[in-house]
Write an enzyme that holds these catalytic residues in place. Structure first.
Site, PDB file in Angstrom:
ATOM      1  CB  SER A   1     107.374  15.062 -50.215  1.00  0.00           C
ATOM      2  OG  SER A   1     106.246  14.707 -49.446  1.00  0.00           O
TER       3      SER A   1
ATOM      4  CG  HIS B   1     105.603  17.199 -53.720  1.00  0.00           C
ATOM      5  ND1 HIS B   1     105.174  17.176 -55.036  1.00  0.00           N
ATOM      6  CD2 HIS B   1     105.059  16.096 -53.153  1.00  0.00           C
ATOM      7  CE1 HIS B   1     104.422  16.107 -55.247  1.00  0.00           C
ATOM      8  NE2 HIS B   1     104.326  15.435 -54.116  1.00  0.00           N
TER       9      HIS B   1
ATOM     10  CG  ASP C   1     102.662  14.419 -50.959  1.00  0.00           C
ATOM     11  OD1 ASP C   1     102.454  14.234 -52.162  1.00  0.00           O
ATOM     12  OD2 ASP C   1     103.792  14.373 -50.446  1.00  0.00           O
TER      13      ASP C   1
ATOM     14  CG  MET D   1      97.627  11.823 -49.075  1.00  0.00           C
ATOM     15  SD  MET D   1      98.610  10.531 -48.301  1.00  0.00           S
ATOM     16  CE  MET D   1     100.222  10.895 -49.024  1.00  0.00           C
TER      17      MET D   1
ATOM     18  CG  HIS E   1     100.780  14.562 -55.503  1.00  0.00           C
ATOM     19  ND1 HIS E   1     101.637  13.559 -55.061  1.00  0.00           N
ATOM     20  CD2 HIS E   1      99.891  13.941 -56.319  1.00  0.00           C
ATOM     21  CE1 HIS E   1     101.279  12.405 -55.578  1.00  0.00           C
ATOM     22  NE2 HIS E   1     100.207  12.597 -56.328  1.00  0.00           N
TER      23      HIS E   1
ATOM     24  CG  MET F   1      97.807  11.537 -53.971  1.00  0.00           C
ATOM     25  SD  MET F   1      99.189  11.121 -52.880  1.00  0.00           S
ATOM     26  CE  MET F   1      99.625  12.772 -52.342  1.00  0.00           C
TER      27      MET F   1
ATOM     28  CG  MET G   1     102.110   8.476 -58.180  1.00  0.00           C
ATOM     29  SD  MET G   1     102.796   9.794 -57.153  1.00  0.00           S
ATOM     30  CE  MET G   1     103.258   8.883 -55.664  1.00  0.00           C
TER      31      MET G   1
ATOM     32  CG  ASP H   1     105.755  11.840 -55.212  1.00  0.00           C
ATOM     33  OD1 ASP H   1     106.480  11.521 -54.252  1.00  0.00           O
ATOM     34  OD2 ASP H   1     104.654  12.403 -55.089  1.00  0.00           O
TER      35      ASP H   1
HETATM   36  C1  DX5 Z   1     103.382   9.497 -51.525  1.00  0.00           C
HETATM   37  C2  DX5 Z   1     103.602  10.996 -51.714  1.00  0.00           C
HETATM   38  C3  DX5 Z   1     105.029  11.347 -51.766  1.00  0.00           C
HETATM   39  C4  DX5 Z   1     105.807  10.983 -50.517  1.00  0.00           C
HETATM   40  C5  DX5 Z   1     107.191  10.612 -50.962  1.00  0.00           C
HETATM   41  O1  DX5 Z   1     102.058   9.192 -51.677  1.00  0.00           O
HETATM   42  O2  DX5 Z   1     102.993  11.443 -52.923  1.00  0.00           O
HETATM   43  O3  DX5 Z   1     105.223  12.717 -52.128  1.00  0.00           O
HETATM   44  O4  DX5 Z   1     105.871  11.991 -49.556  1.00  0.00           O
HETATM   45  O5  DX5 Z   1     107.912  10.174 -49.866  1.00  0.00           O
HETATM   46  P1  DX5 Z   1     109.298   9.414 -50.029  1.00  0.00           P
HETATM   47  O6  DX5 Z   1     110.223  10.355 -50.746  1.00  0.00           O
HETATM   48  O7  DX5 Z   1     109.695   9.168 -48.611  1.00  0.00           O
HETATM   49  O8  DX5 Z   1     109.035   8.169 -50.811  1.00  0.00           O
HETATM   50 ZN    ZN Z   2     103.509  13.505 -53.743  1.00  0.00          ZN
END
Ligand code: DX5
Ligand code: ZN
Length: 224
Positions: free
Chosen positions: A10, A35, A37, A39, A68, A70, A139, A175
């Site tokens: 990620s 990956h 993320d 947000m 991903h 969110m 998650m 994740d």
């Molecule tokens: C959290 C993200 C993850 C995050 C994971 O909301 O979806 O992808 O980056 O980070 P670690 O591996 O540090 O928990």
């Molecule tokens: Zn993620």
């Protein structure tokens, strides 16, 4: 038939001031997927980046971009993420009222469709969309931030989802809080794609990323 074990770093935990170089480094260090993320500060309490930024760093790697989302709503932005170069687009089941329609829309854009479930969401919400899915992202932290602790209750959810999908060609991705310590638990339960942010990017160099990815992969494969 078991699906191949894949490691998806990620990039949330990378150095954003040189994100293209960070992607090149994890690619060279053995990442299977990248990956990303996304947000929105609404569905989750943090804001990262959107489609234009993904488009800008897309040339850094030829590997699968695992996006991903969110964000809520997601539907109005699916075409933008597809055009930016996402290969897999994952939406949250909690982020909209018409999961079946959203998954159909992702595949209609020619992309692989994923659904993500928050730790508290029961797996029953995906029971009637299994044939629309390429990936299920479970998650193991509450989404929003990297570096949180793994929530052990997800292990049982992985087992149930694995049973539910039967012989369908669907990846089970986990994740949040994945490390060499937690990776074996989720792989044993049935996961085959491991997202890891802080556990991959610690050290800040390509050599450390290589060692970190190898440590997760080694711990995960030693159990199967
Ligand atoms: C959290 C993200 C993850 C995050 C994971 O909301 O979806 O992808 O980056 O980070 P670690 O591996 O540090 O928990
Ligand atoms: Zn993620």
């Amino acid at each position: 038939m078991s699906r191949p074990l894949l490691i998806a770093p990620s990039i949330l935990s990378s150095d954003f001031s040189k994100i293209g170089d960070e992607i090149k480094a994890v690619d060279a260090a053995g990442a299977d997927w990248i990956h990303c993320d996304v947000m929105d500060g609404h569905f989750v309490p943090n804001i990262t980046y959107g489609a234009p930024v993904i488009k800008a760093f897309r040339p850094a790697s030829k590997k699968i971009f695992d996006v991903h989302l969110m964000i809520a709503p997601a539907d109005p932005y699916l075409a933008d993420f597809a055009a930016a170069g996402a290969d897999i687009i994952t939406i949250h089941a909690e982020a909209g009222p018409h999961l079946d329609r959203s998954l159909h829309a992702i595949r209609a854009l020619g992309k692989k469709a994923g659904v993500s479930l928050n730790p508290s969401t029961p797996e029953s919400v995906i029971e009637y969309v299994l044939d629309r899915l390429d990936l299920i992202l479970l998650m193991s932290v509450n989404p929003g931030f990297g570096g949180q602790s793994f929530i052990p209750a997800v292990v049982e959810k992985i087992r149930r989802v694995k049973k539910m999908i039967g012989a369908r060609p669907i990846d089970i991705e986990v994740d949040g809080g994945i490390t060499p310590e937690t990776a074996p638990l989720v792989v044993k339960a049935g996961a085959n794609v491991l997202v890891a942010g802080s556990a991959v990017f610690k050290g800040g160099t390509e050599a450390s990323y290589r060692a970190n990815i190898a440590a997760i992969r080694g711990a995960a494969t030693s159990t199967v």
